[in-house]
Scaffold this motif. Structure first.
Motif, PDB file in Angstrom:
ATOM      1  N   GLY A  17      37.675  66.764   7.712  1.00 35.00           N
ATOM      2  CA  GLY A  17      36.631  66.870   8.723  1.00 35.00           C
ATOM      3  C   GLY A  17      37.236  66.791  10.109  1.00 35.00           C
ATOM      4  N   PRO A  18      36.597  67.477  11.068  1.00 39.01           N
ATOM      5  CA  PRO A  18      37.177  67.578  12.412  1.00 39.01           C
ATOM      6  C   PRO A  18      37.363  66.216  13.093  1.00 39.01           C
ATOM      7  CG  PRO A  18      34.986  68.616  12.324  1.00 39.01           C
ATOM      8  CD  PRO A  18      35.354  68.267  10.923  1.00 39.01           C
ATOM      9  N   ARG A  19      36.579  65.243  12.704  1.00 33.21           N
ATOM     10  CA  ARG A  19      36.740  63.896  13.283  1.00 33.21           C
ATOM     11  C   ARG A  19      37.191  62.905  12.221  1.00 33.21           C
ATOM     12  NH1 ARG A  19      33.828  66.459  16.967  1.00 33.21           N
ATOM     13  NH2 ARG A  19      33.962  65.657  19.084  1.00 33.21           N
ATOM     14  N   ARG A  20      37.892  63.369  11.260  1.00 29.09           N
ATOM     15  CA  ARG A  20      38.394  62.556  10.154  1.00 29.09           C
ATOM     16  C   ARG A  20      37.261  61.772   9.478  1.00 29.09           C
ATOM     17  NH1 ARG A  20      42.776  58.917  12.350  1.00 29.09           N
ATOM     18  NH2 ARG A  20      41.611  59.129  14.278  1.00 29.09           N
ATOM     19  N   GLU A  21      36.114  62.440   9.343  1.00 36.38           N
ATOM     20  CA  GLU A  21      34.948  61.787   8.748  1.00 36.38           C
ATOM     21  C   GLU A  21      35.240  61.301   7.332  1.00 36.38           C
ATOM     22  OE1 GLU A  21      35.028  64.655  10.341  1.00 36.38           O
ATOM     23  OE2 GLU A  21      33.312  64.890  11.670  1.00 36.38           O
ATOM     24  N   LEU A  22      36.068  62.066   6.607  1.00 39.31           N
ATOM     25  CA  LEU A  22      36.325  61.691   5.211  1.00 39.31           C
ATOM     26  C   LEU A  22      37.085  60.379   5.117  1.00 39.31           C
ATOM     27  CD1 LEU A  22      35.973  62.465   2.269  1.00 39.31           C
ATOM     28  CD2 LEU A  22      38.074  63.819   2.412  1.00 39.31           C
ATOM     29  N   LYS A  23      37.994  60.164   6.055  1.00 42.72           N
ATOM     30  CA  LYS A  23      38.761  58.916   6.050  1.00 42.72           C
ATOM     31  C   LYS A  23      37.823  57.717   6.187  1.00 42.72           C
ATOM     32  CE  LYS A  23      42.480  56.583   8.608  1.00 42.72           C
ATOM     33  NZ  LYS A  23      43.540  56.648   7.594  1.00 42.72           N
ATOM     34  N   ALA A  24      36.948  57.811   7.174  1.00 44.74           N
ATOM     35  CA  ALA A  24      36.021  56.699   7.398  1.00 44.74           C
ATOM     36  C   ALA A  24      35.151  56.489   6.161  1.00 44.74           C
ATOM     37  CB  ALA A  24      35.163  56.993   8.628  1.00 44.74           C
ATOM     38  N   ALA A  25      34.653  57.589   5.595  1.00 44.99           N
ATOM     39  CA  ALA A  25      33.754  57.459   4.444  1.00 44.99           C
ATOM     40  C   ALA A  25      34.480  56.840   3.252  1.00 44.99           C
ATOM     41  CB  ALA A  25      33.191  58.837   4.067  1.00 44.99           C
ATOM     42  N   LEU A  26      35.721  57.274   3.022  1.00 47.03           N
ATOM     43  CA  LEU A  26      36.491  56.720   1.899  1.00 47.03           C
ATOM     44  C   LEU A  26      36.761  55.236   2.127  1.00 47.03           C
ATOM     45  CD1 LEU A  26      39.075  59.604   1.353  1.00 47.03           C
ATOM     46  CD2 LEU A  26      37.445  58.775  -0.363  1.00 47.03           C
ATOM     47  N   GLU A  27      37.201  54.904   3.317  1.00 52.19           N
ATOM     48  CA  GLU A  27      37.584  53.514   3.550  1.00 52.19           C
ATOM     49  C   GLU A  27      36.377  52.579   3.503  1.00 52.19           C
ATOM     50  OE1 GLU A  27      40.205  53.896   6.928  1.00 52.19           O
ATOM     51  OE2 GLU A  27      41.843  54.600   5.626  1.00 52.19           O
TER      52      GLU A  27
END
Ligand code: GLN
Ligand code: ZN
Length: 781
Positions: A17-27
């Motif tokens: 995701g353009p704002r690293r949305e996946l990282k936040a969601a995973l963490e």
């Protein structure tokens, strides 16, 4: 010109995701702050946005199933039910819990961040460890290694490819699902029994693939993309046979489903015959890495085979010279016919950052020379339009591209005659120390006066929350230069005092001032640039922002001398200067594509050489030049190894050889598999090398033994990838094993990597124990 448009594909897109949305969601999910449905919702939204964007930009063969919550190889293991028994899976669809257990182990944040987010080890105290992780071909992406049993059974255990195809369809997007091919998948895997050949499982695996393909076809898919990057490797006949078996079966079972077979990361070479004779509808070729293969492929591909021309570089960040590409594409099109040509990036765009539009702080010229995934899609569509409606129809875009290419070719920001002149004047003598090792060794012993089994560390000490907070505050402007500097000096001084106190022999300053081992130097070198948002996936939710080497590299001013000499002024013990080597500086960056890598590396080596001699002049008698990336730079084809190793070793030697014999040069590498490259390691001629061996119980030292490695070695005795504190006895045992294999006077005692990711509570007792272990060995000999 006909107006039927060319098919434009992307082969795969970044997932985060353009704002690293996946990282936040995973963490959030991993830490229990959110539910699985929240995670899955975010993932679905990212996929939808991705499809919509590709559609809006004019991409016509839009991939599905290129998304992954963690890793596409792990997804494939889930798809075929290759779940090792330790994860307790009992059949049915693989639950999210099992999937993440395989990715991360069952004890919290399993991936030890030991080595710079560039991958490597795992932490696992108790519970089930994660699957092993390793580099995806020659990229900096890491995949989860499939683990097979000899009696492995496969079953369809995840419908992800079908679900994502349907998901896209429901949103109005017709997609071309992507699967990792069965042959590459098996070849990436391993089994506990080293004699076992995973390819022997092909017959058991294929029915699951056929099942998936059937379901995709039943849901309306007409084309499927199957990635077989193994086709660019040196293959044996068994593998070629396996490819024929697999694709023969698919063609037989699903005569109407069209397969786009997608190799990438290099030339097909002698596998070309195999590739063009497989019964598939389409074949992709990587024309960024191997532009020269176009003619051979055009000549040998059967008439009906659709060719996907990977013309835009999917591995690098440079804007294309579109007119020059059209010069190459037009004859191919004329020869082949437009309904048998598709345009694509050379490989999936997983390996480039998402969108240049967000880089508002980059130098405007440099920005004009770059293209991230979104810009690359635009380039592909422009090429497609030019080939359909004529160059004039996209005249402005072509002109802009030509202008950018011309500016880059001539810009003074890129081309520095002084650097080029110096690189051209390098002589072989500059890459050799003054005397051979035995002579240097005597002088170094006299200068350093170290005990037997000397102790040292690899460089960094814990980057505590406090250190990171101070750095962030300084970057924000909330902490003044002088306050930040004073803070770092206090940290350094405390580390020096503590090392003296516990009795280490060669001290380090601790690297508190460094954000990252490449970035820290890149920021001080001319020719390097850094992005704000240019993240690419390293593994799972870990992303890195590689620097961009855009111009001739030079060192405007000393980079580390003031830190090292300040630290040396605090102690009578030798203080080791700490640098990142030229090969690592190269491979952990996006490298300019207008010079051979060897040439760029030589420029970096010369800049580092100046730093090395400046350190020596400032009274630093031990200097470590880290080269963790030398091995990972090995080309995919063995035939290309000698040339690579030759320039890589020369670059290291060039950086290291400006010093007197009495100055001791160390190097460090974060791994221990040296069998293939031991002669080159020897040729580097570092006085001391530290490597990782603690986890293999020193067995992997054997390469050094067989080679009769003459210089000194520090085989890591403390596994820094785990929070565990090793006991004195464990380390004594490891050192005994090392001393059985090597001459005791060759051996140094050190951890197996830097300590920046560890906590002081772990590091303190571990190093106290390490020093005690060294003392035991000394008193025994
Ligand atoms: N000197 C570096 C450190 O200690 C080496 C890190 C590495 O090899 N990855 O952090
Ligand atoms: Zn290391």
């Amino acid at each position: 010109m006909s107006s039927q448009s060319l098919v434009i594909s992307t082969l795969g897109t970044p997932r985060m995701g353009p704002r690293r949305e996946l990282k936040a969601a995973l963490e959030h999910f991993w830490s229990g702050q959110s539910s699985s449905s929240q995670l899955l919702e975010t993932a679905a939204a990212l996929r939808a946005a991705n499809w919509a964007r590709q559609h809006a930009l004019g991409v016509t063969a839009i991939p599905s199933n290129d998304f992954s919550l963690y890793d596409h190889v792990l997804d494939t293991s889930a798809m075929v039910g290759a779940i090792p028994p330790a994860y307790g899976w009992t059949g049915g669809q693989v639950p999210l819990e099992t999937y993440f257990a395989m990715a991360r182990g069952t004890q919290g944040d399993a991936h030890g961040d030991g080595c710079d987010g560039h991958g490597h080890g795992h932490d696992h105290e108790a519970g089930v460890p994660a699957l092993e992780m390793t580099k995806w071909f020659d990229t900096n992406y890491h995949y989860m290694v499939p683990e097979f049993a000899a009696d492995q059974v496969f079953s369809l255990a995840s419908l992800k490819p079908v679900e994502e195809y349907r998901e896209a369809k429901a949103l109005g997007f017709e997609t071309r699902p992507v699967l990792l091919g069965p042959v590459t998948y098996l070849k990436l895997g391993k089994s506990k029994d080293p004699a076992f050949d995973p390819l022997s499982l092909l017959g058991a695996l294929l029915p699951v693939y056929v099942d998936v393909l059937r379901r995709l076809a039943a849901n309306g898919a007409t084309w499927v993309q199957i990635d077989e990057p193994c086709l660019v490797l040196d293959l044996d006949d068994g593998t070629r046979q396996a490819l024929h078996e697999a694709y023969g079966l698919f063609a037989h079972a699903l005569p109407d489903l069209k397969i786009m077979l997608v190799p990438y990361f290099g030339a097909l070479g002698e596998n070309l015959v195999t590739a063009v004779t497989l019964p598939v509808a389409g074949l992709h070729i990587d024309l960024a890495r191997a532009p020269e293969q176009l003619d051979a492929v055009l000549a040998s591909a059967p008439q009906g085979l659709v060719l996907s021309l990977g013309i835009i570089d999917g591995r690098n960040v440079w804007r294309a010279d579109l007119a020059a590409l059209l010069d190459r594409l037009e004859p191919a099109l004329a020869r082949r016919g437009r309904d048998h040509i598709q345009l694509a990036p050379s490989c999936s765009m997983l390996h480039v950052p998402i969108d240049l539009a967000r880089e508002t702080e980059l130098d405007a010229d440099l920005r004009d020379w770059l293209a991230f995934s979104v810009q690359k899609m635009e380039e592909l569509v422009t090429l497609g339009t030019a080939l359909t409606h004529g160059r004039a129809s996209v005249g402005a875009a072509l002109e802009a591209s030509t202008k950018a290419a011309e500016a880059r070719r001539t810009s003074a920001k890129v081309h520095d005659p002084a650097v080029q002149g110096r690189a051209a004047a390098v002589t072989p003598a500059m890459a050799a120390r003054q005397s051979p090792f035995p002579m240097r060794r005597k002088l170094q012993q006299a200068a350093l006066n170290l005990p037997a089994f000397p102790t040292t560390t690899i460089g960094s000490f814990p980057q505590t929350a406090e250190v990171r907070k101070a750095r962030a505050a300084h970057a924000r402007g909330a902490l003044s230069d002088s306050d930040y500097e004073a803070f770092l000096q206090r940290e350094t001084e405390a580390a020096v005092r503590w090392q003296e106190e516990i009795g280490l022999d060669v001290l380090v300053h601790g690297e508190f001032e460094r954000n990252d081992m490449v970035q820290y130097f890149g920021e001080q070198l001319a020719g390097y640039a850094f992005t704000r948002h240019g993240w690419v996936q390293s593994y799972g939710s870990r992303y890195v922002r590689p620097p961009i080497i855009f111009g001739d590299v030079s060192r405007p001013a000393a980079m580390t001398v003031r830190w090292s000499s300040h630290a040396q002024s605090l102690t009578q013990k030798p203080m080791k200067g700490m640098l990142t080597g030229p090969v690592t500086m190269l491979f952990w960056s996006f490298v300019r594509d207008d010079l051979p890598k060897a040439e760029v590396c030589r420029q970096i080596a010369l800049a580092l050489r100046d730093e090395v001699t400046d350190l020596e002049a400032a009274g630093i008698g031990v200097i470590q030049i880290d080269e963790p990336a030398i091995r990972e730079g090995l080309p995919l084809r063995r035939g290309d190894w000698p040339a690579y190793l030759d320039w890589a070793v020369t670059a290291f030697r060039l950086s290291a050889s400006g010093v007197r014999d009495a100055t001791q040069i160390h190097t460090h590498m974060c791994y221990s598999e040296f069998n293939d490259i031991i002669a080159s390691i020897g040729a580097m001629d570092a006085d001391v090398i530290s490597i990782e061996t603690s986890r293999s119980k020193m067995e992997l030292l054997d390469a050094f033994v067989t080679y009769r490695y003459p210089n000194e070695i520090g085989p890591g005795v403390y596994d820094i990838h785990s929070p565990r504190v090793p006991t004195v006895q464990e380390m004594v045992d490891l050192l005994h094993r090392a001393a059985e294999r090597l001459s005791p006077d060759q051996i140094w005692v050190n951890p197996d990597c830097g300590l920046k990711t560890r906590k002081w509570e772990e590091v303190r007792p571990a190093l106290v124990n390490m020093v005690a272990a060294a003392r035991q060995l000394r008193s025994a000999t």
